[in-house]
Design an enzyme around this catalytic site. Sequence first.
Site, PDB file in Angstrom:
ATOM      1  N   GLY A 169       0.809  -1.224   0.000  1.00 47.85           N
ATOM      2  CA  GLY A 169       0.000   0.000   0.000  1.00 47.85           C
ATOM      3  C   GLY A 169       0.841   1.273   0.000  1.00 47.85           C
ATOM      4  N   ILE A 170       1.855   1.336   0.865  1.00 51.73           N
ATOM      5  CA  ILE A 170       2.641   2.572   0.980  1.00 51.73           C
ATOM      6  C   ILE A 170       3.535   2.750  -0.251  1.00 51.73           C
ATOM      7  CG2 ILE A 170       4.381   3.805   2.339  1.00 51.73           C
ATOM      8  CD1 ILE A 170       3.271   2.292   4.831  1.00 51.73           C
ATOM      9  N   THR A 247      11.365   4.835   5.285  1.00 51.26           N
ATOM     10  CA  THR A 247      10.234   5.155   6.170  1.00 51.26           C
ATOM     11  C   THR A 247       9.579   3.856   6.640  1.00 51.26           C
ATOM     12  OG1 THR A 247       8.841   5.424   4.202  1.00 51.26           O
ATOM     13  CG2 THR A 247       9.681   7.444   5.205  1.00 51.26           C
ATOM     14  N   ASP A 273      13.228   8.177   8.477  1.00 45.93           N
ATOM     15  CA  ASP A 273      12.203   8.429   9.499  1.00 45.93           C
ATOM     16  C   ASP A 273      12.333   7.392  10.608  1.00 45.93           C
ATOM     17  OD1 ASP A 273       9.736   9.697  10.461  1.00 45.93           O
ATOM     18  OD2 ASP A 273       8.752   7.803   9.925  1.00 45.93           O
ATOM     19  N   GLU A 278      15.245   2.948  18.146  1.00 47.77           N
ATOM     20  CA  GLU A 278      14.525   4.188  18.483  1.00 47.77           C
ATOM     21  C   GLU A 278      14.189   4.234  19.979  1.00 47.77           C
ATOM     22  OE1 GLU A 278      11.126   4.418  15.906  1.00 47.77           O
ATOM     23  OE2 GLU A 278      12.364   4.181  14.118  1.00 47.77           O
ATOM     24  N   HIS A 296      10.534   9.433  13.370  1.00 50.68           N
ATOM     25  CA  HIS A 296       9.455   8.451  13.169  1.00 50.68           C
ATOM     26  C   HIS A 296       8.063   9.097  13.249  1.00 50.68           C
ATOM     27  CE1 HIS A 296       8.400   3.898  13.451  1.00 50.68           C
ATOM     28  NE2 HIS A 296       7.507   4.569  12.745  1.00 50.68           N
TER      29      HIS A 296
HETATM   30  O1  3PY Z   1       2.164   2.410  11.117  1.00 51.20           O
HETATM   31  C1  3PY Z   1       3.355   2.226  11.425  1.00 51.20           C
HETATM   32  O2  3PY Z   1       3.817   1.102  11.562  1.00 51.20           O
HETATM   33  C2  3PY Z   1       4.243   3.354  11.645  1.00 51.20           C
HETATM   34  O3  3PY Z   1       5.428   3.185  11.715  1.00 51.20           O
HETATM   35  C3  3PY Z   1       3.649   4.697  11.814  1.00 51.20           C
HETATM   36  O4  3PY Z   1       4.576   5.704  11.597  1.00 51.20           O
END
Ligand code: 3PY
Length: 342
Positions: A169-170, A247, A273, A278, A296
Amino acid sequence: MLPRVLLCGEIEHVQDECKKMFHGIAEVIHLVSESRSHFLSSFGPGGPYEGTVALCRRNTSSEVIGKFDAPLIHALADTSMVRWIAQSSGGYDEIDVQACKERGILVSNTPRANEDATATATLYLMLSCLRHFSMAERSLRSGTWKTPFNAAQTHDVTGRTLGILGLGGIGLRFAHLAHAFPMRIIYFSRRKAESAPDWCEYVSSVEELCKQADILSLHVPLNPSTVGMIGEKEIRTLQRGSVLLNTSRGRIVDQEAMIRALEDGHLSSVGLDVYPDEPRVDPRLLTFPRCTLLPHIAGESAKAWRTIELQALGNLRAFVLGGVGEDIVPELRTVIGNSTTL
Ligand SMILES: O=C(O)C(=O)CO
């Protein structure tokens, strides 16, 4: 007594909706533990989580109770009636899904909810890494106008080849956004995506993707098969001066190999990101002024957060009402029907 659902990490954006969704069908309770051991010993008779059948989980809960790794999942299965974990994000890498499979606990995530937000942030990272926008803003904010920003070292998008790793999707949404620019777009996924438009060319391997791309953007989930997927070999296969965008999750990239490539100029910049540990950010990354680094937040917009929380709660509600929710993570889809009913 109503079944209980436990929020591991607070609902922040849809509190009223949450009350309505569970009114009369379940009691919503909150995390009161200040340690992992307290959490795990609180599901028994008289404990604060007695009667809990399902959890809604945010990654923020790991600060107190840790990740949902195999020991936690086994202890949860031994001491509680929990049979559903509704993760409140797209990524569910903090949950050991194999352990869940062994113990008959199902896991849902929130696919689609923040695809647009994440893809938009990736587009920002791409533009900023090529044109050094983040650096230019830092120059202005520090009172030195255009210095040390140097336009002569920036690049246009036109004519570049964008390689997308993972056309879910992304990745697909990012491809559509990037298609607004005159650039070539190629992708590699485990299988050819039916939803891929004609202008988004499939290449047959990660190696081929790295050979042809001069901007590489990562959109695969983190799981045992993707840890370190982009290492020394892949980075060095990219053309000199390439840009790497991430990301998805930090551990998909070998951070040491990435930093070495930034040091010797093989990568001209990276747009990140996400990081392997983290919220720690390796201080060496801060020494490359042309890189764009975000904390993030790619998948976080007002709309994305509301959608994520509603989707996670919707999965939980469906489980309470019917014994099975939606959005079961791919690894567990074959388990549906086994021991999930209340
Ligand atoms: O939806 C996720 O897994 C994320 O990392 C949101 O930033």
